[in-house]
Design a protein around this motif. Sequence first.
Motif, PDB file in Angstrom:
ATOM      1  N   ASP A  51     -65.995  48.058 -33.157  1.00 32.39           N
ATOM      2  CA  ASP A  51     -65.749  47.991 -31.714  1.00 32.39           C
ATOM      3  C   ASP A  51     -65.776  46.541 -31.232  1.00 32.39           C
ATOM      4  N   TYR A  52     -66.706  45.759 -31.777  1.00 31.64           N
ATOM      5  CA  TYR A  52     -66.768  44.329 -31.412  1.00 31.64           C
ATOM      6  C   TYR A  52     -65.500  43.624 -31.885  1.00 31.64           C
ATOM      7  N   PHE A  53     -65.049  43.959 -33.084  1.00 30.74           N
ATOM      8  CA  PHE A  53     -63.807  43.376 -33.592  1.00 30.74           C
ATOM      9  C   PHE A  53     -62.650  43.680 -32.641  1.00 30.74           C
ATOM     10  N   SER A  54     -62.551  44.924 -32.204  1.00 31.46           N
ATOM     11  CA  SER A  54     -61.454  45.312 -31.310  1.00 31.46           C
ATOM     12  C   SER A  54     -61.513  44.546 -29.995  1.00 31.46           C
ATOM     13  N   ARG A  55     -62.718  44.375 -29.453  1.00 32.64           N
ATOM     14  CA  ARG A  55     -62.861  43.625 -28.200  1.00 32.64           C
ATOM     15  C   ARG A  55     -62.483  42.163 -28.394  1.00 32.64           C
ATOM     16  N   LEU A  56     -62.929  41.578 -29.509  1.00 30.48           N
ATOM     17  CA  LEU A  56     -62.624  40.176 -29.788  1.00 30.48           C
ATOM     18  C   LEU A  56     -61.126  39.979 -30.007  1.00 30.48           C
ATOM     19  N   SER A  74     -54.153  44.783 -27.645  1.00 28.32           N
ATOM     20  CA  SER A  74     -55.033  45.598 -28.471  1.00 28.32           C
ATOM     21  C   SER A  74     -54.506  45.625 -29.899  1.00 28.32           C
ATOM     22  N   ALA A  75     -55.386  45.921 -30.842  1.00 31.95           N
ATOM     23  CA  ALA A  75     -54.978  45.951 -32.245  1.00 31.95           C
ATOM     24  C   ALA A  75     -53.861  46.971 -32.484  1.00 31.95           C
ATOM     25  N   SER A  76     -53.887  48.065 -31.756  1.00 31.01           N
ATOM     26  CA  SER A  76     -52.874  49.112 -31.954  1.00 31.01           C
ATOM     27  C   SER A  76     -51.483  48.652 -31.519  1.00 31.01           C
ATOM     28  N   ASP A  77     -51.404  47.578 -30.721  1.00 25.89           N
ATOM     29  CA  ASP A  77     -50.103  47.065 -30.292  1.00 25.89           C
ATOM     30  C   ASP A  77     -49.295  46.507 -31.458  1.00 25.89           C
ATOM     31  N   PHE A  78     -49.974  46.241 -32.562  1.00 31.29           N
ATOM     32  CA  PHE A  78     -49.284  45.663 -33.707  1.00 31.29           C
ATOM     33  C   PHE A  78     -48.775  46.721 -34.680  1.00 31.29           C
ATOM     34  N   LEU A  79     -48.845  47.974 -34.278  1.00 26.14           N
ATOM     35  CA  LEU A  79     -48.262  49.074 -35.047  1.00 26.14           C
ATOM     36  C   LEU A  79     -46.870  49.359 -34.472  1.00 26.14           C
ATOM     37  N   LYS A 137     -58.704  41.784 -28.712  1.00 25.45           N
ATOM     38  CA  LYS A 137     -58.032  41.883 -27.400  1.00 25.45           C
ATOM     39  C   LYS A 137     -58.241  40.603 -26.592  1.00 25.45           C
ATOM     40  N   LYS A 138     -59.445  40.064 -26.640  1.00 27.82           N
ATOM     41  CA  LYS A 138     -59.743  38.839 -25.893  1.00 27.82           C
ATOM     42  C   LYS A 138     -58.960  37.657 -26.442  1.00 27.82           C
ATOM     43  N   SER A 139     -58.817  37.597 -27.763  1.00 28.80           N
ATOM     44  CA  SER A 139     -58.176  36.447 -28.405  1.00 28.80           C
ATOM     45  C   SER A 139     -56.661  36.491 -28.326  1.00 28.80           C
ATOM     46  N   THR A 140     -56.074  37.682 -28.443  1.00 30.99           N
ATOM     47  CA  THR A 140     -54.617  37.798 -28.521  1.00 30.99           C
ATOM     48  C   THR A 140     -53.974  38.307 -27.242  1.00 30.99           C
TER      49      THR A 140
END
Length: 290
Positions: free
Chosen positions: A264-269, A277-282, A271-274
Amino acid sequence: MQGQNRKDEGLQHDGLGIMIRSNENPYLSADIQIKKLQPRRLTSYFIVLIESGSITYNLDLQDINLTDGHLLFAMPNQIFTPPDKTDDLKYFKLLFDENTLALLPQQFSFLVNPLNDQTIVLDSAAKDRVIKVFGILNQIIHLDKYDVDTEVILAYLNSLLSELNSAYFKNKEPLNILNINLSKFIEFKLVVETHLTEQPSINAIAEKLALSTNSLYRIVKEYSGSSPKDYFISRLMAEAQRKLRYSNTSIKELAYELGFNDPDYFSRLFKKSTGKSASDFLPRQDLSGK
């Protein structure tokens, strides 16, 4: 695995991991051409020189436009998508692996891209010299084949990389490529690449480089424009984007692969960095080439 990677890239010449392609020696079969045009993670160093014409490559999700006298170099583990070749394009492509690089008598700082620019624009004189060396390597590897000693191939490769190293740093600060701060920044980048998924602390990296944290901050800021922490996070997020877009790894699995204990922390980081959301890269693409 290394042997398979060398085979997949076609890197084999009398025990050396090296390959060269040009208009005279393109990929032979249609199947190989199609495979080579797919996005893939590089397992070797890649250099392409545009002698004439223009073309656009995609490296780590960024388009890079090349024209006459422009050269692009890429490093192992970068995601690389070559374009369809245009009819009027004249070019040389060179790939070589870490083992071949280790046989050369010197190191080449430009290969780790310390100035964050993976293109080199050659002046007319340098372009002529580089084309000549490319031509000699092309002749040795494709025409003379095994009649030429390995030492000769390495000598010309060393000459080519020396020319490119000089051109990379030409008219850029610092002029002295042996500048200690630049050397430390190169060491920092290598530590980041080597220990990326271990996520060492900035203090640990500074200690490894025999620097204070303040000195490390100043050096990384000078050459990258960001703090060591931000640089490390940016590199982690770039790796995350590569894997999300080009592999079948789930977001949770990816978080653990990159050294995060909390997905969950990875997902938040992420989103904050890029900003996405990670799912946007699918959806993802298969890089296996199978």
